[in-house]
Design a protein around this motif. Structure first.
Motif, PDB file in Angstrom:
ATOM      1  N   LEU A   1      -3.149  17.302  -6.830  1.00 50.39           N
ATOM      2  CA  LEU A   1      -2.370  16.782  -6.541  1.00 50.39           C
ATOM      3  C   LEU A   1      -1.180  17.370  -7.490  1.00 50.39           C
ATOM      4  CD1 LEU A   1      -1.830  14.457  -4.326  1.00 50.39           C
ATOM      5  CD2 LEU A   1      -1.088  13.030  -6.267  1.00 50.39           C
ATOM      6  N   THR A   2      -1.412  17.313  -8.151  1.00 47.92           N
ATOM      7  CA  THR A   2      -0.103  18.007  -9.094  1.00 47.92           C
ATOM      8  C   THR A   2      -0.417  19.616  -8.445  1.00 47.92           C
ATOM      9  OG1 THR A   2      -0.907  17.273 -11.410  1.00 47.92           O
ATOM     10  CG2 THR A   2      -0.201  18.919 -11.233  1.00 47.92           C
ATOM     11  N   MET A   3      -1.056  20.274  -8.454  1.00 54.55           N
ATOM     12  CA  MET A   3      -0.937  22.059  -7.749  1.00 54.55           C
ATOM     13  C   MET A   3      -0.758  21.483  -5.908  1.00 54.55           C
ATOM     14  SD  MET A   3      -2.754  23.273  -9.597  1.00 54.55           S
ATOM     15  CE  MET A   3      -4.353  25.277  -9.678  1.00 54.55           C
TER      16      MET A   3
ATOM     17  N   ILE B   1      -9.935   4.952   6.839  1.00 54.27           N
ATOM     18  CA  ILE B   1     -11.073   4.963   5.388  1.00 54.27           C
ATOM     19  C   ILE B   1     -10.372   5.084   4.453  1.00 54.27           C
ATOM     20  CG2 ILE B   1     -11.529   7.505   4.354  1.00 54.27           C
ATOM     21  CD1 ILE B   1     -11.953   8.266   6.854  1.00 54.27           C
ATOM     22  N   ARG B   2      -9.699   5.191   4.153  1.00 51.96           N
ATOM     23  CA  ARG B   2      -9.169   4.575   2.897  1.00 51.96           C
ATOM     24  C   ARG B   2      -8.015   3.011   2.752  1.00 51.96           C
ATOM     25  NH1 ARG B   2      -5.220   7.314  -0.715  1.00 51.96           N
ATOM     26  NH2 ARG B   2      -6.783   6.358  -2.223  1.00 51.96           N
ATOM     27  N   ARG B   3      -8.278   2.524   3.836  1.00 53.04           N
ATOM     28  CA  ARG B   3      -7.898   0.604   3.917  1.00 53.04           C
ATOM     29  C   ARG B   3      -6.553   0.339   3.600  1.00 53.04           C
ATOM     30  NH1 ARG B   3     -12.931  -1.704   4.369  1.00 53.04           N
ATOM     31  NH2 ARG B   3     -14.606  -0.393   4.685  1.00 53.04           N
TER      32      ARG B   3
ATOM     33  N   GLY C   1       2.124  16.460   2.695  1.00 46.95           N
ATOM     34  CA  GLY C   1       3.080  15.901   2.438  1.00 46.95           C
ATOM     35  C   GLY C   1       3.682  14.440   2.826  1.00 46.95           C
ATOM     36  N   LYS C   2       2.769  13.392   3.014  1.00 39.71           N
ATOM     37  CA  LYS C   2       2.250  12.421   2.600  1.00 39.71           C
ATOM     38  C   LYS C   2       0.919  11.495   2.639  1.00 39.71           C
ATOM     39  CE  LYS C   2       3.024   9.312   6.056  1.00 39.71           C
ATOM     40  NZ  LYS C   2       3.854   8.634   7.204  1.00 39.71           N
ATOM     41  N   GLU C   3       0.012  11.779   3.191  1.00 33.85           N
ATOM     42  CA  GLU C   3      -0.598  11.054   3.312  1.00 33.85           C
ATOM     43  C   GLU C   3      -1.511  11.429   1.814  1.00 33.85           C
ATOM     44  OE1 GLU C   3      -2.021   8.203   4.688  1.00 33.85           O
ATOM     45  OE2 GLU C   3      -0.538   8.285   6.527  1.00 33.85           O
ATOM     46  N   ILE C   4      -1.614  12.518   1.384  1.00 32.69           N
ATOM     47  CA  ILE C   4      -2.994  12.576   0.031  1.00 32.69           C
ATOM     48  C   ILE C   4      -1.617  11.767  -0.788  1.00 32.69           C
ATOM     49  CG2 ILE C   4      -3.457  14.700   0.567  1.00 32.69           C
ATOM     50  CD1 ILE C   4      -1.948  16.631  -0.917  1.00 32.69           C
TER      51      ILE C   4
ATOM     52  N   ARG D   1       2.877   8.162 -10.361  1.00 28.55           N
ATOM     53  CA  ARG D   1       1.771   7.087 -11.168  1.00 28.55           C
ATOM     54  C   ARG D   1       2.341   6.896 -10.321  1.00 28.55           C
ATOM     55  NH1 ARG D   1       5.232   6.531 -16.430  1.00 28.55           N
ATOM     56  NH2 ARG D   1       5.113   8.568 -17.644  1.00 28.55           N
ATOM     57  N   TYR D   2       2.668   5.684  -9.136  1.00 32.88           N
ATOM     58  CA  TYR D   2       2.507   5.232  -7.810  1.00 32.88           C
ATOM     59  C   TYR D   2       1.669   5.716  -7.209  1.00 32.88           C
ATOM     60  CZ  TYR D   2       6.249   3.478 -10.340  1.00 32.88           C
ATOM     61  OH  TYR D   2       6.314   2.981 -11.690  1.00 32.88           O
ATOM     62  N   ALA D   3       1.154   6.697  -6.967  1.00 31.93           N
ATOM     63  CA  ALA D   3       0.592   7.841  -5.837  1.00 31.93           C
ATOM     64  C   ALA D   3      -0.847   7.237  -5.660  1.00 31.93           C
ATOM     65  CB  ALA D   3       0.534   9.337  -6.222  1.00 31.93           C
ATOM     66  N   ASP D   4      -1.304   7.155  -4.672  1.00 34.86           N
ATOM     67  CA  ASP D   4      -2.739   6.519  -4.262  1.00 34.86           C
ATOM     68  C   ASP D   4      -3.585   7.476  -3.570  1.00 34.86           C
ATOM     69  OD1 ASP D   4      -4.560   5.073  -4.084  1.00 34.86           O
ATOM     70  OD2 ASP D   4      -4.073   4.401  -2.143  1.00 34.86           O
ATOM     71  N   SER D   5      -3.496   8.910  -4.374  1.00 35.23           N
ATOM     72  CA  SER D   5      -4.252   9.319  -3.952  1.00 35.23           C
ATOM     73  C   SER D   5      -5.459   9.947  -3.640  1.00 35.23           C
ATOM     74  CB  SER D   5      -4.104  10.933  -4.183  1.00 35.23           C
ATOM     75  OG  SER D   5      -4.502  11.402  -5.785  1.00 35.23           O
ATOM     76  N   PRO D   6      -6.547  10.451  -2.136  1.00 40.22           N
ATOM     77  CA  PRO D   6      -7.389  10.194  -2.256  1.00 40.22           C
ATOM     78  C   PRO D   6      -8.437  11.034  -3.449  1.00 40.22           C
ATOM     79  CG  PRO D   6      -6.656  11.071  -0.592  1.00 40.22           C
ATOM     80  CD  PRO D   6      -5.706  11.191  -1.371  1.00 40.22           C
TER      81      PRO D   6
END
Lengths: 202, 400
Positions: free
Chosen positions: A182-184, B128-130, B168-171, A169-174
């Motif tokens: 992200l789950t996959m 890109i993602r600031r 592992g991290k950025e996504i 929930r805290y992730a900030d994914s593209p």
């Protein structure tokens, strides 16, 4: 006994039905948003697997396998082409029974599982276990243990995933990767970690 | 003199500031600017409103301490890699200076590639993602090379760190949000993708000719690899002794192995540093050691005359062999991927230790298990926390 323990450990870890064979992904991804529901579905899968695998084993060995009808005086009949449809029918019947039981005893779990409980009937993990059981020539006890172990493995995977999704929930994914994407990816990384058991004896 | 440099740098940074501000032409690269500035100076922008934190153990200081604690195994690794390389090319016992020089020659390219490629991804995502560039990367970029064999091809280092940093991290949105330790993700990815360069006997000692190119990796078996050879000895211990790997050699770490994780002694130094500074959780480390010892003893009980030789090994050996000390000190204690509750941390550490021993003893496919054990427990860290919280709730007296 050692053989049975080996089958159990293998089906939970190295041969995890979800993280090694990627069977049962749809409900895994859809129901892992909440730990309670995930655990409920996991238990349901354990139960369905433990029951359907041996039942399918009996049906296969005494009705469908080549020469299985010898007791009826038909030694040359091979009905194994019917195994898919038979297995699915058995699974569907079992799921229907379980659905009625859950509805009777736990209304909240029933509501939480929603449409996914009937969908266990088409959960690939369930059919997969029955087919693996045939392919690997397990005997009856082995099938019981394998069905149970595969269920436990699936349970473990979905509960861990549900817990990880609390953190996600805290992730900030593209954008575009949010949610299921992200789950996959997390599932893939989990599978990589589970690979440490591959090659283990048993 | 120093004052001069300082004013010069400050003036330079201030002159560039407008380009990176919101409307500047390089606004997208603001994270890069900020990272450079805060690396050199305390940032010019401070919080204006209360509450102020009295002693801010911020991410930067946190990660700097980890880098500092990584220095003993890193420096020792440089020396050890050079020493093993010289020893393998024959000749008289090598001196300190040539060993360090050669070690630098072998190790620095690996570290530099890891940092350069990783930083590229980090900057790309940050621009890109600031989001700001985090110092967490400095740790990942150093941890990863230290777990690699010195003969690893540099392009594999690049592939590995790319996978670790991006997947592992950025996504997940960068430091603090990832589920799996990025350095371990990278290492595991390389391990499964290129097993020939990551395991076996032939990868642990780098030998170079005078022109500096790698001739070929020579066979230099690690202690864990030796034990996989034909069981002509009665016990693993006598086998190790026969090859010169006594307990003290394995403790100090002067044997072929991955770049920085051979020395339990250096890891112990680092561990003391991390715990004293309040950066790493001693609960995870102690839990891990207990896990190794108890599981090792349990395996000893199971051992029979014709069982697998590893069953009978003295649990102390498990502590000093392979990368366990390194993993439990630097990777298991990663605050992001480890559980946050004290009780969960004990269990988390314990299970890492127990799994490490079980993989070493029972899984003939991998002689080393600690990296994958930590990755495996990363999966369950969040669940352990959840269970811990539920147990606290259960203990709490309900409001009436």
């Amino acid at each position: 006994m050692e053989n049975l323990a080996g089958i159990f450990i293998n089906s939970v870890f190295a041969g995890n039905i979800l993280l090694a064979y990627f069977l049962g992904m749809c409900s895994f991804v859809a129901i892992s948003k909440n730990i309670e529901t995930a655990a409920g579905l996991g238990f349901a899968v354990i139960f369905v697997l433990t029951v359907t695998a041996p039942v399918n084993w009996l049906i296969f060995q005494f009705l469908l396998a080549p020469g299985a009808l010898a007791w009826a005086g038909l030694p040359n009949v091979d009905l194994s082409f019917l195994k898919f449809i038979t297995f699915i029918a058995v699974i569907a019947a079992m799921v229907q029974a379980i659905e009625m039981i859950i509805d009777r005893f736990s209304a909240s779990l029933y509501a939480g599982l929603g449409v996914f409980l009937p969908l266990i009937a088409v959960n690939c993990a369930i059919l997969g276990v029955s087919l693996f059981m045939v392919e690997r020539n397990y005997d009856f006890m082995e099938t019981v243990v394998y069905g149970f172990g595969a269920g436990v493995g699936w349970f473990m995977a979905i509960v861990a995933m549900a817990a990880i999704r609390i953190k996600l929930r805290y992730a900030d994914s593209p954008r575009g990767l949010e949610g299921y994407g992200l789950t996959m990816i997390v599932t893939g990384l989990m599978a990589m970690a589970f690979m440490m058991f591959s090659g283990m004896a048993g | 003199m120093i004052r001069r440099i300082e004013t010069f740098l400050l003036a330079m940074i201030d002159r560039q500031r407008k380009h990176f501000s919101e409307n500047g032409k390089l606004a997208r690269l603001h994270p890069l600017f900020e990272a450079t500035e805060s690396f050199l100076f305390i940032p010019a922008i401070r919080s204006q409103k209360q509450p102020f934190i009295r002693d801010s153990l911020d991410l930067k200081r946190f990660m700097s301490i980890v880098i500092l604690a990584l220095m003993p195994p890193f420096l020792f690794g440089i020396y050890n890699v050079g020493l093993q390389s010289l020893a393998a090319s024959g000749g008289e016992p090598a001196g300190f200076i040539p060993a360090v020089t050669l070690g630098l020659w072998i190790v620095m390219p690996i570290v530099m590639v890891s940092y350069a490629v990783g930083l590229f991804w980090e900057i790309l995502f940050a621009s890109i993602r600031r989001h700001p560039i985090s110092e967490g990367f400095l740790v990942t970029g150093l941890l990863f090379p230290l777990t690699l064999p010195p003969t690893i091809p540099l392009w594999q280092v690049a592939v590995g760190i790319s996978f670790g940093v991006v997947i592992g991290k950025e996504i997940f949105g960068g430091t603090g949000r990832n589920i799996f330790n990025p350095a371990l993700t990278a290492r595991a990815f390389i391990f499964f993708a290129y097993p020939a360069q990551m395991s076996g006997d032939a990868v642990w000692v780098a030998v170079r000719d005078t022109s500096g190119t790698v001739i070929d990796a020579v066979t230099g078996a690690t202690p864990l690899a030796i034990t996989a050879l034909a069981p002509t000895f009665d016990t693993i211990e006598s086998m190790l002794h026969a090859s010169g790997y006594t307990l003290s050699v394995m403790f100090t770490g002067l044997y072929p192995g991955s770049v920085g994780s051979t020395s339990a002694l250096c890891c112990l130094l680092g561990a003391v540093m991390l715990v004293a500074m309040g950066v790493a959780s001693y609960r995870i480390m102690l839990g891990g050691i207990m896990g190794v010892l108890l599981t090792g003893l349990l395996m000893n009980l199971l051992a029979g005359p014709d069982s697998m030789p590893w069953l009978a090994v003295n649990p102390i050996y498990h502590l000093v062999a392979g990368g366990f000390a390194f993993g439990i000190t630097y990777m298991a204690t990663d605050p992001v991927t480890a559980p946050g509750l004290d009780g969960s941390r004990w269990i988390y550490g314990f299970l890492i230790g127990a799994l490490t021993v079980m993989i070493r003893v029972l899984n003939p496919a991998f002689p080393e298990g600690v990296m994958l054990s930590i990755l495996f427990m990363n999966i369950f860290a969040s669940l352990l926390d959840y269970i811990g919280i539920r147990m606290r709730f259960a203990k709490r007296v309900p409001n009436v």
